[in-house]
Scaffold this motif. Structure first.
Motif, PDB file in Angstrom:
ATOM      1  N   GLY A  19      62.457  41.630  31.855  1.00 36.08           N
ATOM      2  CA  GLY A  19      62.940  41.164  33.403  1.00 36.08           C
ATOM      3  C   GLY A  19      61.955  42.150  34.397  1.00 36.08           C
ATOM      4  N   ARG A  20      61.890  43.189  33.376  1.00 38.03           N
ATOM      5  CA  ARG A  20      60.746  44.025  34.433  1.00 38.03           C
ATOM      6  C   ARG A  20      59.365  43.686  34.953  1.00 38.03           C
ATOM      7  NH1 ARG A  20      63.339  50.049  32.290  1.00 38.03           N
ATOM      8  NH2 ARG A  20      65.139  49.381  32.369  1.00 38.03           N
ATOM      9  N   ILE A  21      58.831  44.138  36.160  1.00 34.52           N
ATOM     10  CA  ILE A  21      57.404  44.155  36.288  1.00 34.52           C
ATOM     11  C   ILE A  21      57.075  45.488  35.462  1.00 34.52           C
ATOM     12  CG2 ILE A  21      55.901  45.013  38.174  1.00 34.52           C
ATOM     13  CD1 ILE A  21      57.936  43.906  40.411  1.00 34.52           C
ATOM     14  N   VAL A  22      55.831  45.120  34.781  1.00 30.15           N
ATOM     15  CA  VAL A  22      54.719  45.575  34.271  1.00 30.15           C
ATOM     16  C   VAL A  22      53.671  45.346  34.716  1.00 30.15           C
ATOM     17  CG1 VAL A  22      56.175  45.301  32.155  1.00 30.15           C
ATOM     18  CG2 VAL A  22      54.437  43.402  31.987  1.00 30.15           C
ATOM     19  N   GLY A  23      53.361  44.751  35.412  1.00 35.96           N
ATOM     20  CA  GLY A  23      51.880  45.123  35.973  1.00 35.96           C
ATOM     21  C   GLY A  23      51.631  44.114  36.887  1.00 35.96           C
ATOM     22  N   ILE A  24      50.405  44.645  37.302  1.00 38.73           N
ATOM     23  CA  ILE A  24      49.527  44.054  38.567  1.00 38.73           C
ATOM     24  C   ILE A  24      48.272  44.175  38.520  1.00 38.73           C
ATOM     25  CG2 ILE A  24      51.866  44.592  40.834  1.00 38.73           C
ATOM     26  CD1 ILE A  24      49.711  46.270  41.426  1.00 38.73           C
ATOM     27  N   GLU A  25      47.389  42.946  38.607  1.00 39.16           N
ATOM     28  CA  GLU A  25      46.185  42.513  38.872  1.00 39.16           C
ATOM     29  C   GLU A  25      45.720  41.859  40.327  1.00 39.16           C
ATOM     30  OE1 GLU A  25      44.715  40.530  35.839  1.00 39.16           O
ATOM     31  OE2 GLU A  25      45.796  41.551  34.248  1.00 39.16           O
ATOM     32  N   ASP A  26      44.660  42.671  40.435  1.00 38.40           N
ATOM     33  CA  ASP A  26      44.284  41.831  41.704  1.00 38.40           C
ATOM     34  C   ASP A  26      42.769  40.615  41.273  1.00 38.40           C
ATOM     35  OD1 ASP A  26      45.759  43.500  43.829  1.00 38.40           O
ATOM     36  OD2 ASP A  26      44.531  44.810  43.538  1.00 38.40           O
ATOM     37  N   VAL A  27      42.653  39.844  41.631  1.00 43.16           N
ATOM     38  CA  VAL A  27      41.343  38.496  41.615  1.00 43.16           C
ATOM     39  C   VAL A  27      41.061  38.127  42.558  1.00 43.16           C
ATOM     40  CG1 VAL A  27      41.588  36.464  39.735  1.00 43.16           C
ATOM     41  CG2 VAL A  27      43.373  38.048  39.299  1.00 43.16           C
ATOM     42  N   ARG A  28      39.259  38.110  41.728  1.00 45.56           N
ATOM     43  CA  ARG A  28      38.536  37.630  43.078  1.00 45.56           C
ATOM     44  C   ARG A  28      38.403  36.215  42.946  1.00 45.56           C
ATOM     45  NH1 ARG A  28      35.384  39.745  47.031  1.00 45.56           N
ATOM     46  NH2 ARG A  28      33.881  39.176  47.385  1.00 45.56           N
ATOM     47  N   LEU A  29      38.765  35.653  44.705  1.00 39.70           N
ATOM     48  CA  LEU A  29      38.603  33.889  44.738  1.00 39.70           C
ATOM     49  C   LEU A  29      37.752  33.750  45.499  1.00 39.70           C
ATOM     50  CD1 LEU A  29      42.246  34.187  46.796  1.00 39.70           C
ATOM     51  CD2 LEU A  29      41.883  33.162  44.332  1.00 39.70           C
ATOM     52  N   HIS A  30      36.612  34.068  46.083  1.00 39.43           N
ATOM     53  CA  HIS A  30      35.396  33.883  46.671  1.00 39.43           C
ATOM     54  C   HIS A  30      34.237  34.681  45.803  1.00 39.43           C
ATOM     55  CE1 HIS A  30      37.218  31.481  48.776  1.00 39.43           C
ATOM     56  NE2 HIS A  30      38.187  32.399  49.537  1.00 39.43           N
ATOM     57  N   PRO A  31      32.803  34.498  45.098  1.00 38.37           N
ATOM     58  CA  PRO A  31      32.607  35.293  44.660  1.00 38.37           C
ATOM     59  C   PRO A  31      31.554  36.236  46.184  1.00 38.37           C
ATOM     60  CG  PRO A  31      31.022  32.745  44.620  1.00 38.37           C
ATOM     61  CD  PRO A  31      32.599  32.975  45.305  1.00 38.37           C
ATOM     62  N   PRO A  32      31.720  37.186  45.558  1.00 33.29           N
ATOM     63  CA  PRO A  32      30.480  38.065  46.544  1.00 33.29           C
ATOM     64  C   PRO A  32      29.125  38.979  45.940  1.00 33.29           C
ATOM     65  CG  PRO A  32      31.734  39.531  45.684  1.00 33.29           C
ATOM     66  CD  PRO A  32      32.617  38.079  44.627  1.00 33.29           C
ATOM     67  N   GLY A  33      27.968  37.820  46.072  1.00 36.07           N
ATOM     68  CA  GLY A  33      27.561  37.861  45.460  1.00 36.07           C
ATOM     69  C   GLY A  33      27.423  38.079  43.669  1.00 36.07           C
ATOM     70  N   THR A  34      27.539  39.935  42.589  1.00 34.32           N
ATOM     71  CA  THR A  34      27.457  39.456  41.397  1.00 34.32           C
ATOM     72  C   THR A  34      28.647  39.590  40.441  1.00 34.32           C
ATOM     73  OG1 THR A  34      28.113  41.668  41.336  1.00 34.32           O
ATOM     74  CG2 THR A  34      25.578  40.928  41.182  1.00 34.32           C
ATOM     75  N   LEU A  35      29.772  39.255  41.759  1.00 36.72           N
ATOM     76  CA  LEU A  35      31.632  38.985  41.063  1.00 36.72           C
ATOM     77  C   LEU A  35      31.593  37.566  40.839  1.00 36.72           C
ATOM     78  CD1 LEU A  35      33.549  41.931  42.478  1.00 36.72           C
ATOM     79  CD2 LEU A  35      32.617  41.741  39.874  1.00 36.72           C
ATOM     80  N   PRO A  36      31.628  36.861  39.624  1.00 40.47           N
ATOM     81  CA  PRO A  36      31.957  35.318  39.736  1.00 40.47           C
ATOM     82  C   PRO A  36      34.127  35.401  40.250  1.00 40.47           C
ATOM     83  CG  PRO A  36      32.159  37.126  37.458  1.00 40.47           C
ATOM     84  CD  PRO A  36      31.639  37.065  38.181  1.00 40.47           C
ATOM     85  N   VAL A  37      34.179  33.777  40.670  1.00 37.70           N
ATOM     86  CA  VAL A  37      35.555  33.911  40.795  1.00 37.70           C
ATOM     87  C   VAL A  37      36.126  34.039  39.479  1.00 37.70           C
ATOM     88  CG1 VAL A  37      36.812  32.273  41.399  1.00 37.70           C
ATOM     89  CG2 VAL A  37      34.696  32.674  42.902  1.00 37.70           C
ATOM     90  N   GLY A  38      37.073  34.635  39.729  1.00 41.55           N
ATOM     91  CA  GLY A  38      38.259  34.744  38.308  1.00 41.55           C
ATOM     92  C   GLY A  38      37.866  36.472  38.279  1.00 41.55           C
ATOM     93  N   SER A  39      36.964  37.236  38.826  1.00 40.18           N
ATOM     94  CA  SER A  39      37.023  38.432  38.178  1.00 40.18           C
ATOM     95  C   SER A  39      38.529  39.479  38.493  1.00 40.18           C
ATOM     96  CB  SER A  39      35.495  38.844  39.020  1.00 40.18           C
ATOM     97  OG  SER A  39      34.590  38.696  38.427  1.00 40.18           O
ATOM     98  N   VAL A  40      38.458  40.022  37.761  1.00 39.42           N
ATOM     99  CA  VAL A  40      39.855  40.815  37.700  1.00 39.42           C
ATOM    100  C   VAL A  40      38.823  42.299  38.304  1.00 39.42           C
ATOM    101  CG1 VAL A  40      41.952  42.710  37.065  1.00 39.42           C
ATOM    102  CG2 VAL A  40      41.215  39.855  35.992  1.00 39.42           C
TER     103      VAL A  40
END
Length: 71
Positions: free
Chosen positions: A41-62
């Motif tokens: 039940g503990r927080i074990v991690g966080i991730e940031d995920v891209r929602l919109h493509p900014p050039g070379t990073l596709p949507v869903g990129s961590v």
């Protein structure tokens, strides 16, 4: 506000987690994922995920993640 349970997954350390998502309040192009251990039940991690493509990073990129060893 805006937080939602996205489901369950296996984190990068191989642990079963429940994932809670929330849109970034500082950058609308990102979503934050909070990883909660199903075993403790503990927080074990966080991730940031891209929602919109900014050039070379596709949507869903961590773009960043942090894991804590709490199990």
């Amino acid at each position: 506000p805006g937080a939602a349970v996205a489901g369950t997954a296996t984190d990068r350390a191989g642990r079963d987690v429940t994932v809670i998502t929330a849109d970034s309040t500082s950058n609308p192009d990102y979503c934050h994922l909070l990883l909660i251990s199903n075993a403790t039940g503990r927080i074990v991690g966080i991730e940031d995920v891209r929602l919109h493509p900014p050039g070379t990073l596709p949507v869903g990129s961590v773009t960043s993640y942090t894991l804590w060893d709490t199990d």
